[in-house]
Design a protein around this motif. Structure first.
Motif, mmCIF file in Angstrom:
data_model
loop_
_atom_site.group_PDB
_atom_site.id
_atom_site.type_symbol
_atom_site.label_atom_id
_atom_site.label_comp_id
_atom_site.label_asym_id
_atom_site.label_seq_id
_atom_site.Cartn_x
_atom_site.Cartn_y
_atom_site.Cartn_z
ATOM 1 N N TRP A 54 3.156 14.248 77.136
ATOM 2 C CA TRP A 54 4.229 13.298 77.342
ATOM 3 C C TRP A 54 5.368 13.888 78.146
ATOM 4 N N ASN A 55 6.054 13.035 78.829
ATOM 5 C CA ASN A 55 7.192 13.498 79.616
ATOM 6 C C ASN A 55 8.501 13.130 78.911
ATOM 7 N N ASN A 56 8.581 13.496 77.632
ATOM 8 C CA ASN A 56 9.852 13.339 76.941
ATOM 9 C C ASN A 56 10.070 14.571 76.075
ATOM 10 N N ALA A 57 11.170 14.586 75.329
ATOM 11 C CA ALA A 57 11.511 15.806 74.588
ATOM 12 C C ALA A 57 11.475 15.577 73.088
ATOM 13 N N ILE A 58 10.790 14.507 72.634
ATOM 14 C CA ILE A 58 10.850 14.185 71.206
ATOM 15 C C ILE A 58 10.167 15.264 70.381
ATOM 16 N N GLY A 59 9.016 15.768 70.867
ATOM 17 C CA GLY A 59 8.326 16.819 70.118
ATOM 18 C C GLY A 59 9.187 18.062 69.990
ATOM 19 N N GLN A 60 9.853 18.451 71.087
ATOM 20 C CA GLN A 60 10.725 19.633 71.028
ATOM 21 C C GLN A 60 11.859 19.419 70.040
ATOM 22 N N THR A 61 12.460 18.218 70.069
ATOM 23 C CA THR A 61 13.556 17.941 69.146
ATOM 24 C C THR A 61 13.086 18.030 67.706
ATOM 25 N N PHE A 62 11.884 17.474 67.460
ATOM 26 C CA PHE A 62 11.344 17.520 66.102
ATOM 27 C C PHE A 62 11.155 18.955 65.657
ATOM 28 N N VAL A 63 10.685 19.814 66.571
ATOM 29 C CA VAL A 63 10.475 21.211 66.203
ATOM 30 C C VAL A 63 11.803 21.903 65.904
ATOM 31 N N LEU A 64 12.858 21.528 66.620
ATOM 32 C CA LEU A 64 14.172 22.101 66.308
ATOM 33 C C LEU A 64 14.553 21.780 64.867
ATOM 34 N N PHE A 65 14.377 20.516 64.460
ATOM 35 C CA PHE A 65 14.696 20.145 63.083
ATOM 36 C C PHE A 65 13.796 20.901 62.114
ATOM 37 N N ILE B 129 17.010 16.976 75.447
ATOM 38 C CA ILE B 129 17.083 17.334 74.016
ATOM 39 C C ILE B 129 18.459 17.001 73.462
ATOM 40 N N GLY B 130 19.495 17.356 74.228
ATOM 41 C CA GLY B 130 20.850 17.063 73.776
ATOM 42 C C GLY B 130 21.090 15.573 73.631
ATOM 43 N N LEU B 132 18.800 13.247 73.060
ATOM 44 C CA LEU B 132 18.054 12.744 71.903
ATOM 45 C C LEU B 132 18.775 13.085 70.610
ATOM 46 N N ILE B 133 19.252 14.337 70.504
ATOM 47 C CA ILE B 133 19.895 14.755 69.248
ATOM 48 C C ILE B 133 21.155 13.946 69.002
ATOM 49 N N SER B 134 21.887 13.656 70.090
ATOM 50 C CA SER B 134 23.177 12.995 69.850
ATOM 51 C C SER B 134 23.070 11.481 69.859
ATOM 52 N N THR B 135 21.907 10.915 70.209
ATOM 53 C CA THR B 135 21.789 9.447 70.131
ATOM 54 C C THR B 135 20.760 9.036 69.078
ATOM 55 N N ASN B 136 19.458 9.151 69.415
ATOM 56 C CA ASN B 136 18.427 8.642 68.511
ATOM 57 C C ASN B 136 18.401 9.361 67.179
#
Lengths: 101, 168
Positions: A54-65, B129-130, B132-136
């Motif tokens: 995918w060309n988004n960052a949702i997986g990376q964000t999830f891993v940060l959490f 990433i920033g 996404l973290i600050s919105t969704n």
């Protein structure tokens, strides 16, 4: 060129090692090691699939959490290990029977 | 085929994990665990996810590995060098379960079409990433902050030495 399968394969190996450690080891600290290894395997899978498919960052964000949660969890587990050691002078989980119902 | 950097980092990761569980001296195990975390961070770099990689290094190697190392030193006993080895039946069961799991999942990966994805199509970085973290995920961030604060407070409360306990 690295393919997605390579990363998933490394993650599979890590997860199997974690399962092995969780089954075989009786020392609470070794079990913490095994849990952390398994969390790392899951994180690696998340980022690998996200980056290849995918060309988004949702997986990376999830891993940060996930990493932040794992840090909090490690703090609590290690505090429990210290308390158990203080009470029993041992961290062997098969010797800790105080919580048994 | 995988390139050399990937193979080296995969060996560091998997080998570190094995040494962490099997080293006789548990302090060496903790250090090997930090090495394994570092290998995973390198794999994140190879996956073109530098933010996650740096986060992994700061949180896992900088915080979790150091925390584990201190706990190991606090509760270490000399007798652990010859740590009671588990019964051979348990050990055999563990090895068998691990092997079956690794081979089953490995075969599933090999027979799938995952190896046809060979290019990183993700171009997103810090900015996305920033955002996404600050919105969704802003609610998730708030809840996570609460969870972290609660876990730190509970860890401190658990590890606190009671006064009566001190007198004994």
């Amino acid at each position: 060129m690295n393919t997605l399968a390579d990363f998933v394969f490394v993650s599979t190996l890590l997860f199997a090692i974690g399962i092995y450690g969780l089954i075989v080891k009786r020392s609470a600290l070794r079990m913490v090691f095994a849990i952390e290894i398994m969390i790392n395997a899951a994180n690696l899978n998340f980022v690998a699939f996200n980056q290849f498919l995918w060309n988004n960052a949702i997986g990376q964000t999830f891993v940060l959490f996930s990493i932040a949660l794992a840090a909090g969890e490690a703090a609590v587990i290690l505090a429990i290990v210290v308390v158990a050691y203080r009470l029993h002078k041992d961290t062997d989980v098969s010797e800790l029977k105080t919580l048994k119902g | 085929m995988a390139d050399l950097t990937f193979v080296a980092m995969a060996v560091v990761t998997v080998g570190g994990a094995i040494v962490a569980l099997e080293a006789d001296e548990i302090v060496y195990g903790a250090v090997a665990l930090a090495g394994s975390f570092f290998g995973v961070a390198a794999l994140f770099f190879l996956l073109n996810a530098p933010y996650v990689a740096v986060f992994q290094i700061t949180v896992y190697i900088g915080a979790v590995a150091v925390l584990i190392l201190f706990t190991v030193m606090l509760v270490r006993q000399e007798s652990w060098a010859k740590e009671a080895s588990p019964r051979s039946l348990t050990r055999l069961g563990g090895i068998l379960t691990g092997l079956v799991m690794a081979s089953a999942l490995g075969l599933a990966v090999v027979s799938s079409n995952l190896s046809q994805f060979n290019s990183l199509l993700n171009e997103t970085g810090f900015l996305q990433i920033g955002q996404l973290i600050s919105t969704n995920f802003s609610i998730v961030l708030e809840v996570l902050a609460l969870v972290l604060a609660a876990s730190i407070v509970s860890a401190l409360f658990l590890a606190k030495v009671e006064k009566e306990e001190k007198k004994q």
